[in-house]
Design a protein around this motif. Structure first.
Motif, PDB file in Angstrom:
ATOM      1  N   TRP A  19       0.849  -1.210   0.000  1.00 48.94           N
ATOM      2  CA  TRP A  19       0.000   0.000   0.000  1.00 48.94           C
ATOM      3  C   TRP A  19       0.883   1.257   0.000  1.00 48.94           C
ATOM      4  O   TRP A  19       0.716   2.158  -0.815  1.00 48.94           O
ATOM      5  CB  TRP A  19      -0.913  -0.002   1.236  1.00 48.94           C
ATOM      6  CG  TRP A  19      -1.548   1.332   1.466  1.00 48.94           C
ATOM      7  CD1 TRP A  19      -2.657   1.836   0.850  1.00 48.94           C
ATOM      8  CD2 TRP A  19      -1.085   2.362   2.345  1.00 48.94           C
ATOM      9  NE1 TRP A  19      -2.909   3.105   1.282  1.00 48.94           N
ATOM     10  CE2 TRP A  19      -1.953   3.469   2.210  1.00 48.94           C
ATOM     11  CE3 TRP A  19      -0.004   2.466   3.246  1.00 48.94           C
ATOM     12  CZ2 TRP A  19      -1.795   4.646   2.921  1.00 48.94           C
ATOM     13  CZ3 TRP A  19       0.148   3.647   3.950  1.00 48.94           C
ATOM     14  CH2 TRP A  19      -0.731   4.724   3.789  1.00 48.94           C
ATOM     15  N   VAL A  23       1.196   4.105  -2.955  1.00 51.06           N
ATOM     16  CA  VAL A  23       0.862   5.519  -2.744  1.00 51.06           C
ATOM     17  C   VAL A  23       2.053   6.396  -3.125  1.00 51.06           C
ATOM     18  O   VAL A  23       1.923   7.375  -3.859  1.00 51.06           O
ATOM     19  CB  VAL A  23       0.476   5.780  -1.269  1.00 51.06           C
ATOM     20  CG1 VAL A  23       0.333   7.269  -1.022  1.00 51.06           C
ATOM     21  CG2 VAL A  23      -0.817   5.065  -0.934  1.00 51.06           C
ATOM     22  N   ARG A  27       2.359   9.148  -6.047  1.00 48.17           N
ATOM     23  CA  ARG A  27       2.572  10.553  -5.685  1.00 48.17           C
ATOM     24  C   ARG A  27       3.891  11.089  -6.244  1.00 48.17           C
ATOM     25  O   ARG A  27       3.970  12.220  -6.684  1.00 48.17           O
ATOM     26  CB  ARG A  27       2.587  10.721  -4.167  1.00 48.17           C
ATOM     27  CG  ARG A  27       1.326  10.309  -3.484  1.00 48.17           C
ATOM     28  CD  ARG A  27       0.303  11.434  -3.521  1.00 48.17           C
ATOM     29  NE  ARG A  27      -0.879  11.040  -2.786  1.00 48.17           N
ATOM     30  CZ  ARG A  27      -2.048  10.801  -3.375  1.00 48.17           C
ATOM     31  NH1 ARG A  27      -2.172  10.931  -4.676  1.00 48.17           N
ATOM     32  NH2 ARG A  27      -3.086  10.468  -2.639  1.00 48.17           N
ATOM     33  N   LEU A  28       4.916  10.308  -6.146  1.00 52.41           N
ATOM     34  CA  LEU A  28       6.244  10.799  -6.528  1.00 52.41           C
ATOM     35  C   LEU A  28       6.522  10.588  -8.001  1.00 52.41           C
ATOM     36  O   LEU A  28       7.434  11.190  -8.554  1.00 52.41           O
ATOM     37  CB  LEU A  28       7.339  10.087  -5.722  1.00 52.41           C
ATOM     38  CG  LEU A  28       7.280  10.239  -4.216  1.00 52.41           C
ATOM     39  CD1 LEU A  28       8.372   9.419  -3.568  1.00 52.41           C
ATOM     40  CD2 LEU A  28       7.431  11.695  -3.836  1.00 52.41           C
ATOM     41  N   SER A  63       2.675   6.968   6.671  1.00 52.56           N
ATOM     42  CA  SER A  63       2.776   8.077   5.712  1.00 52.56           C
ATOM     43  C   SER A  63       3.451   9.288   6.344  1.00 52.56           C
ATOM     44  O   SER A  63       4.147  10.042   5.666  1.00 52.56           O
ATOM     45  CB  SER A  63       1.418   8.440   5.114  1.00 52.56           C
ATOM     46  OG  SER A  63       0.418   8.373   6.071  1.00 52.56           O
ATOM     47  N   ALA A  66       7.077   8.568   6.101  1.00 54.45           N
ATOM     48  CA  ALA A  66       7.488   8.668   4.699  1.00 54.45           C
ATOM     49  C   ALA A  66       7.654  10.127   4.296  1.00 54.45           C
ATOM     50  O   ALA A  66       8.611  10.500   3.615  1.00 54.45           O
ATOM     51  CB  ALA A  66       6.458   7.998   3.797  1.00 54.45           C
TER      52      ALA A  66
END
Lengths: 168, 361
Positions: A19, A23, A27-28, A63, A66
């Motif tokens: 997961w 994500v 996003r990146l 997150s 991260a």
């Protein structure tokens, strides 16, 4: 908070790694960086395991970590680019080997982290005074503020940095 | 006191990570004294030899609390000692000035407020807030480039001659019939190869080669075509200027088309369009490493000279409009500054290697 074993971290990894990776990759827009950061997140968790109340709690935590890691990376990149840029602009005679550049970037990154806790003008005042050796009058002129303000900036910088130094 | 010095001896600049928010309670208590200590530090730095101040500081240091604060302030210098050891100061200060500027902190602010979604914004921002550095990097990678204060000249594959003035960058591409230069920044001078000459590419004899210089002014593409000629192109943030010493040059931008003849100069700007004027003879002097001023205000001269040096040249307002006549060696800014100081009623101060200060005498 209860004690958490590494096995439990392994469980969190199984349940949430893909997961997190997905994500981040989305996003990146960079799979390698996403994999890198996801790996580092779990590594951090492994070093300092903790318990989670629910899946949402886990994901919030992952997150959050991260994001912190990403910001660190981003800042380091900023410093690296600024460094390479000043080398290019000044056509530096400083043509050390790769590792000395790496070391320089690391040092400047650490210092920049401290300076970034000061307002921009305060940080700049400090750099001009301590690194460039300009007088307060000269800095006042450069930043278009009064000499008195510069001295206040300087005091502000010294106090904040002294606190940082003490807490290292 | 003991606790403090132990703390300090353990401090290490290479600690992997600095906490975001670090003022602990212990130090909040000392804030007021720390501030006093900081002001002492500043006073002493300003007047290191003033016996009166030194005596006053000694008195202030009688209190142990004050001593602790003073030591802490003096520790700040230590934080920066790794710089002194490994990194040239000018590089360090330029890097830090740039990376501690607001433009380069955006991500942390956004990151602090928003959730993981900020990652998406951040990854876009890391390029968008950084166009300057991205550009500089691109320039350094260009086919031909010069640093501030340097010049260079090249014989191109098509037989043309290319000069690069200070802080300039050009990409070049060649094919059988077209030479295309892209001026990324700065100023170039070109003498195109004679049309009748043999093209050196693939040894094919060409009757006519096309020679283009392209550049981007904000979002507009400016295309300059040489029609057998000697000319210069200079790009600044707002202007593209073309000087034609011989032959003819055509400039196309958006839907406008200009022809510039020998002895003419065209300055193009998005708002004003193209302005034609007579060519200034001295405009190409930089190829010989000099700059000629004829009745040029001192401030303008200094902004011209500052193209050739990373140093800051500041001119006091009350002498900014002094008219200057003379020729200046642009590759030696120090000498240029000395020349100015000798010929004008002004005072010259060199503040560090990176700052020249001109003021009224």
């Amino acid at each position: 908070m209860s004690l958490v074993s590494q096995t439990q971290v392994g469980l969190v990894y199984q349940q949430h790694h893909s997961w997190l990776y997905n994500v981040l990759a989305r996003r990146l827009n960079d799979n390698f960086e996403a994999a890198d950061i996801a790996h580092d997140v779990f590594y951090k968790l492994l070093l300092k395991p903790r318990a989670f109340t629910c899946n949402q709690d886990t994901r919030n935590f992952l997150s959050h970590v991260a994001k912190g890691l990403y910001i660190d990376k981003w800042r380091r990149k900023q410093v690296e680019q600024a460094y390479l840029q000043s080398l290019a602009v000044q056509q530096a005679e400083h043509s050390g080997d790769l590792s000395s550049h790496h070391e320089a970037i690391e040092t400047l990154y650490q210092i920049n982290n401290m300076l970034c806790q000061l307002p921009e003008k305060v940080a700049h005042t400090f750099i001009y005074a301590q690194l460039e050796g300009l007088t307060y009058k000269e800095i006042a002129k450069l930043l278009s503020v009064s000499e008195r303000t510069i001295k206040n900036y300087m005091a502000q910088a010294l106090v904040k940095l002294a606190c940082l130094a003490a807490s290292l | 006191m003991n606790a403090l010095s132990r703390h300090n001896s353990e401090q290490s600049i290479s600690a992997p990570q600095l906490p975001e928010q670090v003022i602990t309670e212990q130090y909040i208590a000392d804030q007021a004294i720390l501030e006093q200590a900081a002001h002492w530090f500043i006073t002493l730095q300003e007047e290191p030899n003033c016996a009166k101040q030194q005596a006053a500081l000694k008195r202030w240091l009688m209190s142990e609390h004050n001593q602790i604060a003073w030591q802490q302030i003096c520790q700040v210098d230590k934080l920066f000692s790794p710089i002194n050891q490994h990194i040239p100061k000018s590089i360090a200060s330029q890097t830090l000035l740039s990376s501690s500027s607001n433009a380069h902190r955006n991500i942390s602010r956004r990151g602090a407020i928003k959730g993981l979604f900020s990652l998406a914004i951040a990854s876009v921002f890391s390029w968008q807030t950084y166009p300057l550095a991205a550009k500089r990097w691109q320039y350094a990678q260009a086919d031909y480039n010069t640093a501030i204060g340097d010049m260079d000249d090249y014989l191109l594959a098509d037989g043309s001659q290319l000069w690069l003035n200070t802080n300039s960058a050009v990409n070049a591409s060649f094919n059988n019939s077209v030479t295309r230069l892209t001026l990324l920044q700065g100023e170039i001078a070109i003498t195109t190869a004679k049309n009748s000459a043999k093209s050196t590419i693939n040894n094919i004899v060409k009757d006519k080669r096309h020679f283009f210089v392209e550049s981007k002014l904000e979002q507009e593409i400016v295309i300059i075509e040489a029609l057998g000629t000697e000319f210069t192109v200079r790009k600044t943030a707002e202007n593209i200027t073309v000087n034609v010493q011989s032959g003819q040059v055509a400039l196309t931008v958006s839907k406008q088309y200009y022809v510039i003849n020998q002895g003419e100069q065209l300055s193009y700007n998005h708002d004003k369009g193209g302005l034609l004027s007579t060519l200034d003879d001295a405009v190409n002097d930089w190829k010989q490493g000099k700059f000629t001023a004829y009745n040029l205000p001192l401030a303008d001269l200094c902004s011209e000279l500052s193209r050739y040096t990373p140093a800051l040249i500041s001119v006091d307002d009350d002498i900014a409009q002094l008219k200057v006549v003379g020729t200046f060696p642009i590759m030696d800014i120090e000498q240029s500054m000395q020349l100015l100081a000798e010929s004008l009623p002004i005072a010259l101060q060199a503040r560090t290697k990176w700052w020249w200060l001109l003021s009224a005498n």
